[in-house]
Design an enzyme around this catalytic site. Sequence first.
Site, PDB file in Angstrom:
ATOM      1  N   CYS A   2       0.851  -1.193   0.000  1.00 54.10           N
ATOM      2  CA  CYS A   2       0.000   0.000   0.000  1.00 54.10           C
ATOM      3  C   CYS A   2       0.886   1.243   0.000  1.00 54.10           C
ATOM      4  CB  CYS A   2      -0.870   0.021   1.245  1.00 54.10           C
ATOM      5  SG  CYS A   2      -1.762  -1.525   1.510  1.00 54.10           S
ATOM      6  N   ARG A  27       1.298   1.473  -6.226  1.00 59.25           N
ATOM      7  CA  ARG A  27       1.562   0.508  -5.150  1.00 59.25           C
ATOM      8  C   ARG A  27       0.332  -0.285  -4.763  1.00 59.25           C
ATOM      9  NH1 ARG A  27       6.330   2.270  -1.834  1.00 59.25           N
ATOM     10  NH2 ARG A  27       5.373   1.164  -0.112  1.00 59.25           N
ATOM     11  N   TRP A  74      -3.775  -2.007  -1.287  1.00 59.73           N
ATOM     12  CA  TRP A  74      -3.770  -3.272  -2.011  1.00 59.73           C
ATOM     13  C   TRP A  74      -4.189  -4.317  -0.989  1.00 59.73           C
ATOM     14  CZ3 TRP A  74      -0.522  -7.811  -1.955  1.00 59.73           C
ATOM     15  CH2 TRP A  74      -0.778  -8.679  -3.032  1.00 59.73           C
ATOM     16  N   ASN A  98       0.713  -0.089   6.078  1.00 53.56           N
ATOM     17  CA  ASN A  98       1.182  -0.929   4.973  1.00 53.56           C
ATOM     18  C   ASN A  98       1.860  -2.131   5.612  1.00 53.56           C
ATOM     19  OD1 ASN A  98       2.261  -1.987   2.613  1.00 53.56           O
ATOM     20  ND2 ASN A  98       4.002  -0.577   2.588  1.00 53.56           N
ATOM     21  N   GLY A  99       1.459  -3.342   5.205  1.00 54.67           N
ATOM     22  CA  GLY A  99       2.065  -4.538   5.784  1.00 54.67           C
ATOM     23  C   GLY A  99       0.999  -5.513   6.234  1.00 54.67           C
ATOM     24  N   GLU A 478       8.988 -14.644 -19.695  1.00 54.70           N
ATOM     25  CA  GLU A 478       8.726 -13.225 -19.406  1.00 54.70           C
ATOM     26  C   GLU A 478       7.668 -12.666 -20.369  1.00 54.70           C
ATOM     27  OE1 GLU A 478       8.995 -11.095 -17.278  1.00 54.70           O
ATOM     28  OE2 GLU A 478       9.095  -9.115 -18.195  1.00 54.70           O
ATOM     29  N   LYS A 482       4.188 -11.041 -19.175  1.00 55.24           N
ATOM     30  CA  LYS A 482       3.767  -9.671 -19.553  1.00 55.24           C
ATOM     31  C   LYS A 482       2.358  -9.702 -20.133  1.00 55.24           C
ATOM     32  CE  LYS A 482       5.891  -7.577 -17.873  1.00 55.24           C
ATOM     33  NZ  LYS A 482       7.102  -7.798 -17.125  1.00 55.24           N
ATOM     34  N   GLU A 485      -0.413 -10.677 -17.446  1.00 56.23           N
ATOM     35  CA  GLU A 485      -0.678  -9.749 -16.335  1.00 56.23           C
ATOM     36  C   GLU A 485      -1.372  -8.468 -16.783  1.00 56.23           C
ATOM     37  OE1 GLU A 485       2.700  -8.238 -14.130  1.00 56.23           O
ATOM     38  OE2 GLU A 485       3.923  -8.193 -15.924  1.00 56.23           O
ATOM     39  N   HIS A 501       6.652 -32.665 -25.804  1.00 50.68           N
ATOM     40  CA  HIS A 501       6.460 -33.539 -24.638  1.00 50.68           C
ATOM     41  C   HIS A 501       5.150 -33.248 -23.918  1.00 50.68           C
ATOM     42  CE1 HIS A 501      10.414 -35.191 -25.220  1.00 50.68           C
ATOM     43  NE2 HIS A 501      10.883 -33.957 -25.341  1.00 50.68           N
ATOM     44  N   LYS A 600       2.516  -3.066  -7.355  1.00 48.41           N
ATOM     45  CA  LYS A 600       3.863  -2.940  -7.904  1.00 48.41           C
ATOM     46  C   LYS A 600       4.875  -3.797  -7.152  1.00 48.41           C
ATOM     47  CE  LYS A 600       7.064  -1.363 -10.548  1.00 48.41           C
ATOM     48  NZ  LYS A 600       7.179  -2.120 -11.811  1.00 48.41           N
TER      49      LYS A 600
HETATM   50  C1  F6R Z   1       5.879  -8.444 -13.472  1.00 45.18           C
HETATM   51  C2  F6R Z   1       6.436  -7.892 -12.265  1.00 45.18           C
HETATM   52  C3  F6R Z   1       6.610  -8.781 -11.092  1.00 45.18           C
HETATM   53  C4  F6R Z   1       7.869  -8.390 -10.294  1.00 45.18           C
HETATM   54  C5  F6R Z   1       7.952  -9.198  -9.008  1.00 45.18           C
HETATM   55  C6  F6R Z   1       9.208  -8.882  -8.225  1.00 45.18           C
HETATM   56  O1  F6R Z   1       5.843  -7.498 -14.501  1.00 45.18           O
HETATM   57  O2  F6R Z   1       6.737  -6.723 -12.192  1.00 45.18           O
HETATM   58  O3  F6R Z   1       6.641 -10.126 -11.458  1.00 45.18           O
HETATM   59  O4  F6R Z   1       8.981  -8.617 -11.099  1.00 45.18           O
HETATM   60  O5  F6R Z   1       6.835  -8.925  -8.204  1.00 45.18           O
HETATM   61  O6  F6R Z   1       9.247  -7.543  -7.849  1.00 45.18           O
HETATM   62  P1  F6R Z   1      10.615  -6.874  -7.432  1.00 45.18           P
HETATM   63  O7  F6R Z   1      11.479  -6.853  -8.645  1.00 45.18           O
HETATM   64  O8  F6R Z   1      10.270  -5.510  -6.947  1.00 45.18           O
HETATM   65  O9  F6R Z   1      11.212  -7.743  -6.359  1.00 45.18           O
END
Ligand code: F6R
Length: 605
Positions: A2, A27, A74, A98-99, A478, A482, A485, A501, A600
């Site tokens: 958050c 966030r 969040w 936050n937490g 990746e 992308k 998500e 397989h 984030k």
């Molecule tokens: C996907 C994405 C997440 C972060 C993951 C780790 O686009 O951004 O998968 O890579 O949550 O976050 P960090 O890098 O902040 O540890």
Amino acid sequence: MCGIIGIVGRAPVQARLIDSLKRLEYRGYDSAGVAGLVGGRIERRRAAGKIRALEDVLAASPLEATVGVGHTRWATHGAPSERNAHPHRAGRVTLVHNGIIENFAELKAALAAEGRVFESDTDTEVIAHLFDSELATGLAPLAAFKATLDRLTGAYALAALIEGEDGLILGARRGSPLVVGYGDGEMFLGSDALAVGPFTNRICYLEEGDYVAIRAGEAQIFDAGQRLANRPVRLVSAAAALVEKGEYRHFMEKEIHEQPDACQHTLSAYIDPVSGLATAPNGLDLAAFDRIQIVACGTASYAGAIARYQFERLAGLPCDVETASEFRYREPALSSKTLAIAVSQSGETADTLAALRWCKAADLTTAALVNVHESTMAREADVLLPTHAGPEIGVASTKAFTSQLAALTALAVAAAAARGRIDAAEAARLSGLLREVPRLIAQSTRVEAEMRALAPELAKARDVLYLGRGEMFPLALEGALKLKEISYIHAEGYAAGELKHGPIALIDAATPVIVIAPSGPLFEKTMSNMSEVAARGGPIILITDAAGAALAPAGAKVIIGPTCDPLLAPLVYAPPIQLLAYYVAVQKGADVDQPRNLAKSVTVE
Ligand code: F6R
């Protein structure tokens, strides 16, 4: 994760609270709220949904306060709703958090037994009641606050207002970051530097266990042992100015185009300006290790997975990469000469941090490869390995990913030289290649129009497969992450050779297959896999270079990226897959920068 802002101001704070919350919205964005001291009483406004909804509430009912707190949420405990939105209040106390409080159920039961009534499902409301009950015993605010903190198990950053205590905000940090901002006769609290960025560039990061009282023009910081603590005040760069979208529609689009700069800045920390050779920063001696263990989550773990190929091939250095949430709960057998590298944009991801701490406790040398240089990981690791991507606001990681790749590739070259695996000429050649990265990445974003043109068709798909071999395999993972998500299309990445397989059963005319395969030693093998897909009627999009395009199977849509050395291919071919996901999400009208259910940085387990 958050976002938190607190302001002890000289002028009304409503507009500034909202400005800050908008910057923090990346966030968390399922609900938001503000509260302020108005004539000795605390007033609160909250709304489910984005900050826009809170603005509507405030337009109808403004908050005339000069001291206030704000929060963007969040959800962890309790569904996203106005009832569960912060600030939470109990008696004289109103606070934001936050937490996660792990012992909240037990505390709630005890407080309920005393007759306290709860209006939300959150763990945060329990903190408010606990604090209010400590105040009710007659303790002074700071003592009551500390007594409250001592009863909490778990992670928190807090900002609290108390009725009858005009001009005061109390803050605390354990597990979740909190910064204090020093203004001109005003004081700020924020969950990160961006929160207070528009108001001041003088900030101080609280340490684990610290708590703070801010009043007009002053901050009193105490450590966990209740001693007055002197934390350094730093001047931060004009981060706030960097977090505007400018000419772009979304932060993600802007950040994709910032990658040449992000990689250039990052590489400047890994290339010696005098010799021009790749080198490990901050005195890290790469010859001192016989193994590398990378721990990370999500996109950062794919950067690690790509680096594994490079550390092993170039430097002959065994390298394991593990998802931090798995690593932390098993008992890995690691040699004492293992270098543990936590890779993280935020430097706060709970599982990665826990894995880093595990490695530290096991007496390993630890490094934090992070974009936020004041983050918990940066401060706890033995060595900081910085990326210089600048603030990344889009929830889907783009420039942080390529910056991580740039740093890790440079480290692999530096390790190869340090371990005597390559001679001086080869070290110079590979280091020279690294300097080409910004130019090649700029070139690879030129496929933008073609990616936009593919989006309408791809947006109709229910499932999409990504294939790659070698370093292109983690890049396929990746690519799939992308797409899923931000566009909510189900996507999976597979090692191209693994297709037959099992996953090949998924191929049909409605399942696009995206193959990432610039020409190189593995190209022919991947070609065979493409033929297997084509033979079963699967539509193929091949992302390759000019030499690969010449060999593309009939019927494949071909996107041609720059020709580059295989060492750089993961970096150079990342922007095209990011652009593809971006335009599919835009085509679907999805909320690109703030996809549903995500935040984030994930500071909870
Ligand atoms: C996907 C994405 C997440 C972060 C993951 C780790 O686009 O951004 O998968 O890579 O949550 O976050 P960090 O890098 O902040 O540890």
